[in-house]
Structures are given as structure tokens and as C-alpha cells.
Design an enzyme around this catalytic site. Sequence first.
Site, PDB file in Angstrom:
ATOM      1  N   GLY A 172       0.825  -1.205   0.000  1.00 35.48           N
ATOM      2  CA  GLY A 172       0.000   0.000   0.000  1.00 35.48           C
ATOM      3  C   GLY A 172       0.856   1.249   0.000  1.00 35.48           C
ATOM      4  O   GLY A 172       2.023   1.229  -0.378  1.00 35.48           O
ATOM      5  N   HIS A 199       6.930  -4.263   2.308  1.00 34.37           N
ATOM      6  CA  HIS A 199       7.396  -3.319   1.296  1.00 34.37           C
ATOM      7  C   HIS A 199       8.067  -2.174   2.068  1.00 34.37           C
ATOM      8  O   HIS A 199       7.481  -1.656   3.025  1.00 34.37           O
ATOM      9  CB  HIS A 199       6.229  -2.707   0.529  1.00 34.37           C
ATOM     10  N   GLU A 202      10.400   1.744  -1.191  1.00 36.52           N
ATOM     11  CA  GLU A 202       9.874   1.813  -2.560  1.00 36.52           C
ATOM     12  C   GLU A 202       9.520   3.259  -2.879  1.00 36.52           C
ATOM     13  O   GLU A 202       9.752   3.739  -3.975  1.00 36.52           O
ATOM     14  CB  GLU A 202       8.618   0.920  -2.674  1.00 36.52           C
ATOM     15  N   ASP A 281       6.113  -7.929  -9.350  1.00 35.13           N
ATOM     16  CA  ASP A 281       5.196  -7.119  -8.545  1.00 35.13           C
ATOM     17  C   ASP A 281       3.755  -7.209  -9.088  1.00 35.13           C
ATOM     18  O   ASP A 281       2.902  -7.845  -8.480  1.00 35.13           O
ATOM     19  CB  ASP A 281       5.668  -5.660  -8.513  1.00 35.13           C
ATOM     20  N   ASP A 282       3.534  -6.554 -10.231  1.00 39.74           N
ATOM     21  CA  ASP A 282       2.165  -6.413 -10.744  1.00 39.74           C
ATOM     22  C   ASP A 282       2.178  -6.572 -12.268  1.00 39.74           C
ATOM     23  O   ASP A 282       2.113  -5.570 -13.003  1.00 39.74           O
ATOM     24  CB  ASP A 282       1.639  -5.023 -10.369  1.00 39.74           C
TER      25      ASP A 282
END
Length: 345
Positions: A172, A199, A202, A281-282
Site C-alpha cells: 500500500g 514493502h 519503494e 510485482d504487478d
Amino acid sequence: MIKKPDFYDFLKKIPKAELHLHIEAVISEATIKKLFFKKNNVEFTDRAMHNLFSYEDLNGFIAAYLQVQELFTSIDDFDLIFDDLKNYILDNGLAYVEVFAAPSAFLKKGFSFSEMVKNYKKNIQKIKQETGVTVNLLIDVSRTFGEENAQKNLDLVLGNRIPEIIGIGLGGAETKGPSKDFGHVFQRARDNNLLTVAHAGEDVGPESIWDAINILHAKRIGHGISAKFDEKLMQYLADTQLPLEICPTSNVFTKKYVQIYEEHPIKMFFEKNILVTLNTDDPLFFGVSLIDEYWKLYTKLHFKKNEIKQLILNGFTASFLTDEEKESFKNAVEQTWEKFDAELS
Ligand code: HPA
Ligand code: ZN
């Protein structure tokens, strides 16, 4: 220099682990279209798809991520993203995966966590049967909605234990939810034998990584790229072999510390003997697969072939598998590497 199609064929045959992958972001465009139509009874246009995937920074990306989560209207919608995960596993030749699932947005709209967990379990078993690949879950308790929300998510994990959920993560908005606010959540998770990752670094400087180490006692750091500003921290990471889950393309998209791929610090971290692993990651959000990511290291950051093999081995070393399982996967990497490398040259 290996040609691109040969590189992809070769890498696909080497068993690989991916440790930093968000299940809701392995979604395919076809699934987005299906879910949108089911929810709204109108087609999701190409322009809408383009707009969805246009963002300038991490918080913009997270807003898009929440939009995708909003498309889910019933528990069995999760079947579609696990099918997408299965295809992703097969396309990339993955042998082991640890996946984040972020329940906050679904719980807010009234989904039952125990029903979600039942669905996750069913789909993970299905993937195991159909591909032989083990998928383990880390529940992202989320830093976006505050500590109380994260504590509630942890309560739900503890009330719905299944072996497939091995721990928690903290994803998030890093600028809005500092690592240090979640010390109690992480302590309670550890007290209950859950693994913990976070995380950090970042979207916030090295202090966030130090807090993830000293306050959260995270077993791995997601991203950790702002460590490039802190020599002491890089030395600490090298000395302790605390793994970093590096996702270079993601960092280029969210822009905070990396403007172009060529300036990503993964090469420097690797050369300083930090235990770096490579992840996407995504995938849909950043238009990247794990093999693409290796290809980019090879062509843009000039990783040598044997360094790529080392990164693949690191993926197993940094995983939450048992020592025996790690050894067995690493032997399989060595053997397949030798076999197919001989065919390649
Ligand atoms: N960072 C923070 N939250 C996220 C990410 C990420 O890279 N991916 C999905 N949720
Ligand atoms: Zn992430």
C-alpha cells in the site's frame, strides 16, 4: 549475445521462484473485461483500459489497483484471477510462488474473509494438481488504511488459519503508512508463527527500510531500492543476507527512485553481495512477465548469463521453503541450466 526467442525458450525451461507478486495484479485484460461486464452490463472499452493503466506514481498506481479490486462482485470471481495465475506460472516456467493477497478492499464491500480463504485454498490446490506448482500466500494487511485496519486483517488471518497462508506482508501507500506504525501488528503475527515481510524503500527513503528491519523485523524487504542512498544499510544487507525482493519495471513505473531501467540499483546491490531476487510485482499493471524482467537485466543492465543463474538460485534461497526443498530446487536449476545451456551454445 543470445537472441531474444532463444533466451525466452531457455529461461522458460529453468525452474524459477517468484516471491513478490500480487494476485489481484496477475489479472488478465480478458478477466478485467469479464468482471466489468458482469458488474455493469456494458463493455469495458480499450480507451477505459488505457486510462486504467495510466498513472504517474505509486499512489496513482494504488488508486488503479483499488479500481480493479472494485470490479469483483462475488467470491467466485477469484477463480478467474487464479486461472490467470496458473497461466502466468506456465508461461514463465515458475516452480514455486509466494503471492500477496490484499483483502482490505474486499472486506470493505462486505466479502466474508472465511469465504475468501476457502476460495484461495480451493484454487491453490487446483493449481497444484494441474501444474505441480506450490503457491503460498502472504496476506497483505495493508498500510493504506491505518494500523487498526491492519490489526483487523491480522485477526482474520489468525481466525482462519490454513497451511497455504504462511505469513503477512505490508503493501500500500508507504508515504501514508510509515513502517514504524505497524510494529505491534508484526509482533503479534510473529508470536503466532506467521512469517512477515514488508514493502519498504519503494516510495520512502532508507529510514523506512531501517524501520522495517528494526521495528517490524521483516524477514524480507519488498523493493528496498532507497537503500542505494545509505552505505551502512547496504553493508548491513550484505552482512546479514536479508533478502530484497527487487521489481525493476515496477520501480520505473512508479518513478520515485528510478527514472529509467538502466539506472536501477539492482546491479550495484548484486555487486555488493546483497541477496537480491527478481520479481514483477504487478505483471498486468506494468506490462511485464518474469522472463521479460530477466531479459531486461540481460540487455539493459548487462547481467551475464552466470549472474542470471545466481539470481534464479537466490529466488529459492530467499524463499520460505524448507532447507531441503531449497536444495532440491537449486539442484534442479543447476541441472536444467547445464543441460539446456549446452543445447543453446
Ligand atoms: N507497493 C505497494 N502496494 C502494492 C504494490 C506495490 O508495489 N503492489 C500492489 N500493492
Ligand atoms: Zn508489491
